[in-house]
Motif scaffolding. Structure first.
Motif, PDB file in Angstrom:
ATOM      1  N   SER A   1       0.969  -1.215   0.115  1.00 29.71           N
ATOM      2  CA  SER A   1      -0.140   0.010  -0.050  1.00 29.71           C
ATOM      3  C   SER A   1       0.747   1.153  -0.021  1.00 29.71           C
TER       4      SER A   1
ATOM      5  N   THR B   1      -3.405   0.436  -3.344  1.00 30.48           N
ATOM      6  CA  THR B   1      -2.999  -0.960  -3.139  1.00 30.48           C
ATOM      7  C   THR B   1      -2.432  -1.612  -4.384  1.00 30.48           C
TER       8      THR B   1
ATOM      9  N   ILE C   1       0.916  -4.780   3.210  1.00 28.90           N
ATOM     10  CA  ILE C   1      -0.219  -5.034   4.370  1.00 28.90           C
ATOM     11  C   ILE C   1      -0.897  -6.394   4.024  1.00 28.90           C
TER      12      ILE C   1
END
Length: 532
Positions: free
Chosen positions: A449, A491, A531
């Motif tokens: 991200s 993302t 993430i």
């Protein structure tokens, strides 16, 4: 034309160097300062044993974007150009030649290495080994008549059971560090251009017999050293070297200093380490330390002192943690302390966790005490004072680490990366980070991200991850912005690209508005991380 050719060959090689320090809140550009020629030029060499005289040459160097190889067997020779990680084959007649490799850096500066290549179709003979050992490291320098290459088998196997081997040219030294003390059978095979070989075998007994000196840098990984931290102020006996409780890319080392500050400990509670040699400040006056704190906003005091006169010869500087429960690199500029003299003999280092506050039953961890800033790592927040944010621009994009111009919405952090895509910048203009502290950890997720501030909707943000040693090992993914003049989190699931889970990705490349020429537009980036 030469620069353009190099750009095309090396996938947008870098044309200028801008050092951007996260310690600064204003834009700081140092174009072409501290740019040096490539270093540690080396040649990986192999020869076919089929009487053809065919050799394979793979050059390497730190800071090189292109190599020129002169094989030395013809006059007015045109160099063979190869990119980092690439090899070149050449056929020699029998004889002795001087081969030259020229390593070219991003600024056009060069470094050269010349080696003598002896091509013989006769069987090698009179093999001689010069062997030296220091602690667990062995150095082997082989020579022989009629030999061009030497295969050195170190007597150990890799994780797949294959023997670990190094190939070197005649008279070149090979190094290997053994994992443990013991006796190892080393075999050396000398090879020429024919099928004949000569072999020699020797048993090496390696042991940790010569302790290294206890001084900076301190990483607590050397089994030959004893790190005797002395705690005080209510923390007596509570400063110890322990296993890293939070191994991550920010600090992948195995051992760290644990410093407990129990309930009721003095406000000045801390620990001191006497060293055998003073700190060498030849590379600057900034000391960086990796710190793990249970809370953000905690004052950490670093003190250095002379054992001969600690009351009068010392310097102490504060830094404040910005993260809770994570490793971060903090910088301590010792020159800000009145009375600091880099020529003093500072042979003691003292660390204080949460200085000025009585103990609350908390534990702090410290690692990697060194002079100079540390390399970047993920998560990349641009807030760490001890990180040297080096970004290499190319294609007309200008980087700077600055104060966040829009502390709102999804990003209220203080510091961000600014990328200006100048008027007329190339469609592929962007920036590349320096080599990261370690490879990005994709063991639990392949999603990266990035917080992005774009001046428009639909800007194509291309994120590329590379191996810092071999740019051919790479994966890239584009994502379009959906917000104009505001922060959003994009993302990038790298598994959607040519992602290799076994590869080591250790450099980040960002292309703002990829595919469009620059129009003097400004983009901002922050909080680059993997993430779940």
């Amino acid at each position: 034309m030469k620069t353009l050719k190099n750009l095309l060959i090396y996938m947008f090689s870098l044309t200028a160097l801008v050092l951007v320090s996260s310690c600064e809140k204003e834009e700081t550009s140092y174009a072409f300062q501290d740019v040096s020629a490539p270093t540690n030029v080396a040649i990986a060499f192999d020869i076919a044993q089929d009487d053809s005289g065919t050799v394979t040459v793979t050059p390497s160097a730190e800071g090189a974007t292109m190599f020129e190889i002169f094989f030395g067997d013809v006059e007015d020779e045109t160099a063979v150009q190869v990119a980092p990680g690439e090899s070149a084959d050449h056929v020699y007649a029998e004889g002795s030649y001087e081969m030259k490799v020229v390593a070219i850096g991003i600024s056009g500066l060069t470094s050269e290495l010349t080696k003598v290549v002896d091509i013989s179709f006769s069987k090698p003979e009179n093999l001689v080994l010069d062997i030296q050992t220091t602690n667990l490291t062995a150095k082997v320098t082989p020579t022989a008549e009629n030999a061009a290459a030497f295969d050195i088998y170190w007597g150990v196997e890799d994780e797949n059971g294959a023997p670990i081997m190094t190939t070197v040219m005649d008279g070149v030294t090979a190094l290997y560090s053994y994992p443990a003390e013991g006796a190892y059978t080393v075999k050396v095979v000398a090879r020429g251009a024919g099928s004949g070989t000569a072999e020699a075998t020797v048993v090496l007994n390696v042991s940790i017999s010569v302790p290294e000196t206890l001084s900076f840098p301190l990483d607590f990984e050397n089994p030959a050293l004893t790190y005797e931290w002395i705690a005080f102020g209510g923390a007596e006996g509570l400063a110890n070297i322990v296993a890293n409780p939070d191994m991550s890319q920010a600090n992948p080392s195995e051992n760290v200093l644990e410093l407990q500050k129990p309930e009721g400990a003095e406000v000045w509670s801390g620990a001191v380490l006497p060293m055998e040699e003073p700190i060498n400040f030849a590379d600057g006056n900034v000391i960086t330390v990796n710190v793990w704190s249970p809370r953000a906003g905690v004052p950490i005091l670093l003190k250095i002192e002379s054992s001969a006169d600690p009351s009068n010869v010392f310097a102490e500087v504060f830094a404040t943690t910005t993260k809770a429960g994570q490793w971060e690199a903090l910088a301590f500029d010792m020159s800000t302390f009145d009375g600091f003299d880099p020529n003093n003999s500072y042979d003691g280092v003292v660390i204080f966790g949460d200085f000025g506050t009585a103990g609350q039953g908390e534990t702090f961890y410290f690692d990697d005490f060194q002079v100079g800033l540390q390399s970047q790592s993920l998560p990349m927040t641009f807030e760490e004072t001890g990180v040297n944010n080096i970004w290499y621009p190319f294609g007309g994009v200008e980087p700077a680490v600055i104060a966040n111009p829009d502390q709102s919405g999804e990003n209220t952090s203080a510091t961000v990366l600014q990328l200006t895509k100048t008027a007329g910048a190339e469609v592929w203009g962007g920036v590349a980070s320096e080599a990261l502290r370690g490879a990005i950890d994709f063991s639990t997720s392949t999603v990266v991200s990035v917080k992005v501030w774009s001046p428009k909707v639909g800007a194509n943000i291309l994120l590329k991850l590379e191996n810092a040693e071999n740019a051919d090992i790479a994966v890239e993914l584009p994502v379009l912005t959906t917000v104009a003049n505001g922060w959003e989190t994009l993302t990038f699931d790298m598994s959607a690209g040519a992602f290799d889970p076994a590869a080591e990705y250790s450099r980040i490349v960002i292309f703002p508005d990829f595919g469009t020429n620059g129009a003097e537009e400004v983009y901002y980036f922050d909080d680059i991380e993997v993430i779940q």
